[in-house]
Design a protein around this motif. Sequence first.
Motif, PDB file in Angstrom:
ATOM      1  N   UNK A  89       0.820  -1.219   0.000  1.00  0.00           N
ATOM      2  CA  UNK A  89       0.000   0.000   0.000  1.00  0.00           C
ATOM      3  C   UNK A  89       0.855   1.271   0.000  1.00  0.00           C
ATOM      4  N   UNK A  90       2.191   1.086  -0.050  1.00  0.00           N
ATOM      5  CA  UNK A  90       3.064   2.249  -0.224  1.00  0.00           C
ATOM      6  C   UNK A  90       3.774   2.752   1.009  1.00  0.00           C
ATOM      7  N   UNK A  91       3.795   1.970   2.081  1.00  0.00           N
ATOM      8  CA  UNK A  91       4.511   2.379   3.294  1.00  0.00           C
ATOM      9  C   UNK A  91       6.017   2.303   3.051  1.00  0.00           C
ATOM     10  N   UNK A  92       6.742   3.331   3.480  1.00  0.00           N
ATOM     11  CA  UNK A  92       8.183   3.402   3.235  1.00  0.00           C
ATOM     12  C   UNK A  92       9.023   2.739   4.321  1.00  0.00           C
ATOM     13  N   UNK A  93       8.538   2.758   5.568  1.00  0.00           N
ATOM     14  CA  UNK A  93       9.302   2.173   6.679  1.00  0.00           C
ATOM     15  C   UNK A  93       8.350   1.647   7.744  1.00  0.00           C
ATOM     16  N   UNK A  94       8.747   0.564   8.404  1.00  0.00           N
ATOM     17  CA  UNK A  94       7.981   0.033   9.529  1.00  0.00           C
ATOM     18  C   UNK A  94       8.895  -0.056  10.742  1.00  0.00           C
ATOM     19  N   UNK A  95       8.372   0.353  11.878  1.00  0.00           N
ATOM     20  CA  UNK A  95       9.065   0.186  13.163  1.00  0.00           C
ATOM     21  C   UNK A  95       8.373  -0.984  13.856  1.00  0.00           C
ATOM     22  N   UNK A  96       9.135  -2.017  14.195  1.00  0.00           N
ATOM     23  CA  UNK A  96       8.526  -3.239  14.724  1.00  0.00           C
ATOM     24  C   UNK A  96       9.092  -3.591  16.089  1.00  0.00           C
ATOM     25  N   UNK A  97       8.197  -3.829  17.049  1.00  0.00           N
ATOM     26  CA  UNK A  97       8.556  -4.498  18.296  1.00  0.00           C
ATOM     27  C   UNK A  97       7.809  -5.821  18.328  1.00  0.00           C
ATOM     28  N   UNK A  98       8.552  -6.883  18.606  1.00  0.00           N
ATOM     29  CA  UNK A  98       7.957  -8.221  18.548  1.00  0.00           C
ATOM     30  C   UNK A  98       8.591  -9.102  19.613  1.00  0.00           C
ATOM     31  N   UNK A  99       7.826 -10.035  20.148  1.00  0.00           N
ATOM     32  CA  UNK A  99       8.311 -10.916  21.206  1.00  0.00           C
ATOM     33  C   UNK A  99       9.255 -11.995  20.718  1.00  0.00           C
ATOM     34  N   UNK A 100       9.278 -12.240  19.406  1.00  0.00           N
ATOM     35  CA  UNK A 100      10.142 -13.277  18.849  1.00  0.00           C
ATOM     36  C   UNK A 100      11.538 -12.730  18.593  1.00  0.00           C
ATOM     37  N   UNK A 101      12.542 -13.394  19.126  1.00  0.00           N
ATOM     38  CA  UNK A 101      13.917 -12.968  18.912  1.00  0.00           C
ATOM     39  C   UNK A 101      14.289 -13.144  17.439  1.00  0.00           C
ATOM     40  N   UNK A 102      14.909 -12.115  16.887  1.00  0.00           N
ATOM     41  CA  UNK A 102      15.316 -12.098  15.477  1.00  0.00           C
ATOM     42  C   UNK A 102      14.128 -12.324  14.542  1.00  0.00           C
ATOM     43  N   UNK A 103      12.997 -11.753  14.877  1.00  0.00           N
ATOM     44  CA  UNK A 103      11.809 -11.840  14.019  1.00  0.00           C
ATOM     45  C   UNK A 103      12.102 -11.370  12.600  1.00  0.00           C
ATOM     46  N   UNK A 104      13.063 -10.448  12.473  1.00  0.00           N
ATOM     47  CA  UNK A 104      13.338  -9.820  11.181  1.00  0.00           C
ATOM     48  C   UNK A 104      13.930 -10.792  10.162  1.00  0.00           C
ATOM     49  N   UNK A 105      14.405 -11.962  10.626  1.00  0.00           N
ATOM     50  CA  UNK A 105      14.943 -12.947   9.677  1.00  0.00           C
ATOM     51  C   UNK A 105      13.870 -13.435   8.717  1.00  0.00           C
ATOM     52  N   UNK A 106      12.614 -13.410   9.143  1.00  0.00           N
ATOM     53  CA  UNK A 106      11.523 -13.876   8.286  1.00  0.00           C
ATOM     54  C   UNK A 106      11.065 -12.820   7.290  1.00  0.00           C
ATOM     55  N   UNK A 107      11.660 -11.628   7.338  1.00  0.00           N
ATOM     56  CA  UNK A 107      11.224 -10.540   6.467  1.00  0.00           C
ATOM     57  C   UNK A 107      12.125 -10.367   5.252  1.00  0.00           C
ATOM     58  N   UNK A 108      12.999 -11.337   5.024  1.00  0.00           N
ATOM     59  CA  UNK A 108      13.855 -11.291   3.838  1.00  0.00           C
ATOM     60  C   UNK A 108      12.978 -11.188   2.591  1.00  0.00           C
ATOM     61  N   UNK A 109      13.289 -10.248   1.734  1.00  0.00           N
ATOM     62  CA  UNK A 109      12.492 -10.055   0.532  1.00  0.00           C
ATOM     63  C   UNK A 109      11.568  -8.861   0.614  1.00  0.00           C
ATOM     64  N   UNK A 110      11.352  -8.352   1.846  1.00  0.00           N
ATOM     65  CA  UNK A 110      10.521  -7.147   1.995  1.00  0.00           C
ATOM     66  C   UNK A 110      11.350  -5.922   1.618  1.00  0.00           C
ATOM     67  N   UNK A 111      10.761  -5.029   0.837  1.00  0.00           N
ATOM     68  CA  UNK A 111      11.481  -3.849   0.372  1.00  0.00           C
ATOM     69  C   UNK A 111      11.327  -2.651   1.308  1.00  0.00           C
ATOM     70  N   UNK A 112      10.282  -2.673   2.126  1.00  0.00           N
ATOM     71  CA  UNK A 112      10.074  -1.597   3.090  1.00  0.00           C
ATOM     72  C   UNK A 112      11.185  -1.611   4.136  1.00  0.00           C
ATOM     73  N   UNK A 113      11.728  -0.447   4.492  1.00  0.00           N
ATOM     74  CA  UNK A 113      12.772  -0.378   5.515  1.00  0.00           C
ATOM     75  C   UNK A 113      12.219  -0.839   6.859  1.00  0.00           C
ATOM     76  N   UNK A 114      12.989  -1.662   7.571  1.00  0.00           N
ATOM     77  CA  UNK A 114      12.579  -2.191   8.868  1.00  0.00           C
ATOM     78  C   UNK A 114      13.477  -1.618   9.957  1.00  0.00           C
TER      79      UNK A 114
END
Length: 290
Positions: A89-114
């Motif tokens: 939908x055009x979001x440029x960046x997401x700020x994420x807090x999550x209970x899973x350690x290294x949750x960001x490993x599952x976001x490979x392929x996402x173009x939005x800045x994390x």
Amino acid sequence: MPNMLSMNEMENDTIMKLLKRAQKFQSGESLPLKGTVVNLFYEPSTRTKMSFEMAEHRMGLTVLPFETAFSSALKGETLYDTVKTMESIGVDAVVIRHGEEEYYRQLTGCKTAVINGGDGSGQHPTQSLLDLFTIYQEFGKIEGLHVTIVGDIAHSRVAKSNASALKQLGAHVTLICPSEWSGGYESSDRLDDFITHTDVVMLLRVQHERHIGKQTFSKEDYHKLFGLTVERERKMKDSAIVMHPAPINRGVEIADCLVECSRSRIFQQMANGVFIRMAVLEYALTGEAI
């Protein structure tokens, strides 16, 4: 656009550029940015969430509201699919807090800045940067300083982020905790051996919610053994400062009367969080630490 995931992945040059950029924002400089940001917070937060929102507001960004309790996460939507939706939908960046350690490993392929707002017991890079900024602001340097981090090391993303970054920048770091809370890190359980020569005492919240079903300390016993008591504060160097990422368990990690004492920088850390997060947002959206 670059991600901000872990202090272990940040070079010293980038860290120092972000600290100096935050200093410019603190001095009143403003550089409005174009872009849309969403704050995806799957764990409770006051300081991190609100200071990101303040930083986003000051940078002139469009912030789309997101509440986990009213999202498709309750229907089983994966974090990956949520972020891909934001990207679509055009979001440029997401700020994420999550209970899973290294949750960001599952976001490979996402173009939005994390931007990592905290992952389980893993990392909390923007908290580390604001802590570094507070120390740099106080001493004009980080290299050579003695920093003592006290508390629940095993469960603290703040401790892990800061210990890594501080050592990388040349500080001497000592970890103090009960042996069962070391998480495998080299540590001591004798705070009194270090209190007189440390430059920074960084206290950590006892994370009671992560000790459910495990043996723990009473508040009184913990304060006596590992807390910053009035007696310990009196033994500190005149130039030494006290820090805490908050929320604070008053009378546990720190005596209530010391939370706002002359050497405390606890609320200054919170103020600095806005300037650091402005610098981080600029970095994520422009691709460089200016």
